[in-house]
Design an enzyme around this catalytic site. Sequence first.
Site, PDB file in Angstrom:
ATOM      1  N   GLY A  17       0.539  -0.978  -0.136  1.00 58.02           N
ATOM      2  CA  GLY A  17      -0.148  -0.520  -0.382  1.00 58.02           C
ATOM      3  C   GLY A  17       0.764   1.650   0.481  1.00 58.02           C
ATOM      4  N   VAL A  19       1.139   3.379   2.367  1.00 61.63           N
ATOM      5  CA  VAL A  19       1.829   4.071   3.445  1.00 61.63           C
ATOM      6  C   VAL A  19       3.064   2.599   3.550  1.00 61.63           C
ATOM      7  CG1 VAL A  19       1.726   3.690   5.906  1.00 61.63           C
ATOM      8  CG2 VAL A  19       0.257   5.071   4.264  1.00 61.63           C
ATOM      9  N   CYS A 134      -2.852  11.572  10.872  1.00 61.42           N
ATOM     10  CA  CYS A 134      -2.303  12.147   9.917  1.00 61.42           C
ATOM     11  C   CYS A 134      -2.912  13.770  10.278  1.00 61.42           C
ATOM     12  CB  CYS A 134      -2.756  11.399   8.230  1.00 61.42           C
ATOM     13  SG  CYS A 134      -4.052  11.402   7.699  1.00 61.42           S
ATOM     14  N   HIS A 247      -0.440  16.876   3.329  1.00 60.62           N
ATOM     15  CA  HIS A 247      -1.457  17.402   4.118  1.00 60.62           C
ATOM     16  C   HIS A 247      -1.734  19.280   4.702  1.00 60.62           C
ATOM     17  CE1 HIS A 247      -3.501  13.748   3.892  1.00 60.62           C
ATOM     18  NE2 HIS A 247      -3.914  13.633   5.300  1.00 60.62           N
TER      19      HIS A 247
HETATM   20  P1  A2P Z   1      -2.885  -5.450  -1.016  1.00 64.30           P
HETATM   21  O1  A2P Z   1      -2.479  -5.206  -1.698  1.00 64.30           O
HETATM   22  O2  A2P Z   1      -2.929  -7.009  -1.498  1.00 64.30           O
HETATM   23  O3  A2P Z   1      -4.246  -5.128  -1.521  1.00 64.30           O
HETATM   24  P2  A2P Z   1      -3.807   1.559   0.532  1.00 64.30           P
HETATM   25  O4  A2P Z   1      -3.868   1.868   1.893  1.00 64.30           O
HETATM   26  O5  A2P Z   1      -2.574   2.132  -0.574  1.00 64.30           O
HETATM   27  O6  A2P Z   1      -5.201   0.869  -0.682  1.00 64.30           O
HETATM   28  O7  A2P Z   1      -3.021  -0.629   0.883  1.00 64.30           O
HETATM   29  C1  A2P Z   1      -4.105  -1.010   1.761  1.00 64.30           C
HETATM   30  C2  A2P Z   1      -2.756  -2.240   2.145  1.00 64.30           C
HETATM   31  O8  A2P Z   1      -3.790  -3.226   2.809  1.00 64.30           O
HETATM   32  C3  A2P Z   1      -2.598  -2.679   1.373  1.00 64.30           C
HETATM   33  O9  A2P Z   1      -1.059  -3.797   1.110  1.00 64.30           O
HETATM   34  C4  A2P Z   1      -3.164  -3.961   0.917  1.00 64.30           C
HETATM   35  O10 A2P Z   1      -2.524  -5.250  -0.041  1.00 64.30           O
HETATM   36  C5  A2P Z   1      -3.573  -4.110   2.476  1.00 64.30           C
HETATM   37  N1  A2P Z   1      -4.667  -4.932   2.246  1.00 64.30           N
HETATM   38  C6  A2P Z   1      -5.740  -5.002   2.491  1.00 64.30           C
HETATM   39  N2  A2P Z   1      -7.063  -5.570   1.986  1.00 64.30           N
HETATM   40  C7  A2P Z   1      -5.897  -7.127   2.356  1.00 64.30           C
HETATM   41  C8  A2P Z   1      -6.018  -8.165   3.797  1.00 64.30           C
HETATM   42  N3  A2P Z   1      -7.534  -8.148   3.743  1.00 64.30           N
HETATM   43  N4  A2P Z   1      -4.676  -9.067   4.689  1.00 64.30           N
HETATM   44  C9  A2P Z   1      -3.836  -8.289   3.876  1.00 64.30           C
HETATM   45  N5  A2P Z   1      -3.607  -6.883   3.322  1.00 64.30           N
HETATM   46  C10 A2P Z   1      -4.577  -6.170   3.179  1.00 64.30           C
END
Ligand code: A2P
Length: 340
Positions: A17, A19, A134, A247
């Site tokens: 993601g 962050v 944040c 921000h």
């Molecule tokens: P993934 O890339 O596999 O969906 P952002 O806030 O930038 O959208 O990032 C969200 C983060 O949280 C990403 O790394 C995403 O992984 C992860 N994430 C979302 N859903 C899950 C889940 N069910 N299990 C593990 N990680 C998750």
Amino acid sequence: MSNESRRYTVAVVGATGAVGETMLNILAERKFPVGKLIALASERSAGEKVKFGNSDVVVQDLATFDPKGVDIALFSAGGSISKEYGPKFAAAGAVVIDNSSAFRYDDDVPLVVSEVNPDAARQRPRGIIANPNCSTMQMLVALAPIHREYGIERINVATYQSVSGAGRSALEELGRQTGALLNFQDADPQRFPVQIAFNLIPHIDEFLDNGFTKEEMKLVWETRKILADDSIQVNPTAVRVPVFYGHSEAVHIETKTKVTPEQARKLLKSAPGVEVVDERKPGGYPTPVTHASGNDAVYVGRIREDLSHPRGLNLWIVSDNIRKGAALNAVQIAELVAAE
Ligand code: A2P
């Protein structure tokens, strides 16, 4: 083994993601003593690679990962993931540093801004430390020194929050809509309820019964918890703006004893994590693009007396929401833990 030579097994949950990626960069940049780095995300991303310093790390599926042996886990995959997996990592012996709002308001979970209340990180009966929202983070890096000297009674704040705070899909939406609209096509909002490109949205997180949004109430609840002062009044409005990173906040404070702009400037110039950019000329103030984006400091400018209040002061506070507002502070908390 002394702390200086100790190396830690660090897990980043949400490593793919916006962050999580920055957490990996900052761990490497600051040379955090990582023995082993574990990148975790959803099943969708398992097998992909993420960068950690000069190496590639293969992403593993959080759902099937055994947390035994993890020393420090940085979570940034949303509140429901933190709620489900945070306690499991803590039970397996990890110190969990959580970027979501899942545990922030629990009495037995410290809420820590590294420059403001670092000592609170030591009292973590559940093995969980929460990273603040944040907007609260950058506001308090700048306001805590003023509060300590002059006592802040009331804060009026309007935020101008970049889309990166809503994750990677929100960054993509601003880019896509900007391109579409410049080509006379429809914005087709998906991630945000209405068009974000060339627009402003006075709505972040869910609406609550009192008419405020949850994002706004985070500024109230978290300010009081971090400054350990329930008497501080906070009146927030949170707005999403079509900025990619950084921000901004227009902040008006009322203090117990009067603080002049000169006194505030002097205090903030020596405050940790703060940079004063306050010249009364074009460009003599911080903006998300010219100052915050990609940098660590909280920038403060436009410091001036409130014409309508005898003990009022106005400030403009800008910071990179993904760095100090999220990933950097989480790594700074990890540094506090490592230094214990
Ligand atoms: P993934 O890339 O596999 O969906 P952002 O806030 O930038 O959208 O990032 C969200 C983060 O949280 C990403 O790394 C995403 O992984 C992860 N994430 C979302 N859903 C899950 C889940 N069910 N299990 C593990 N990680 C998750």
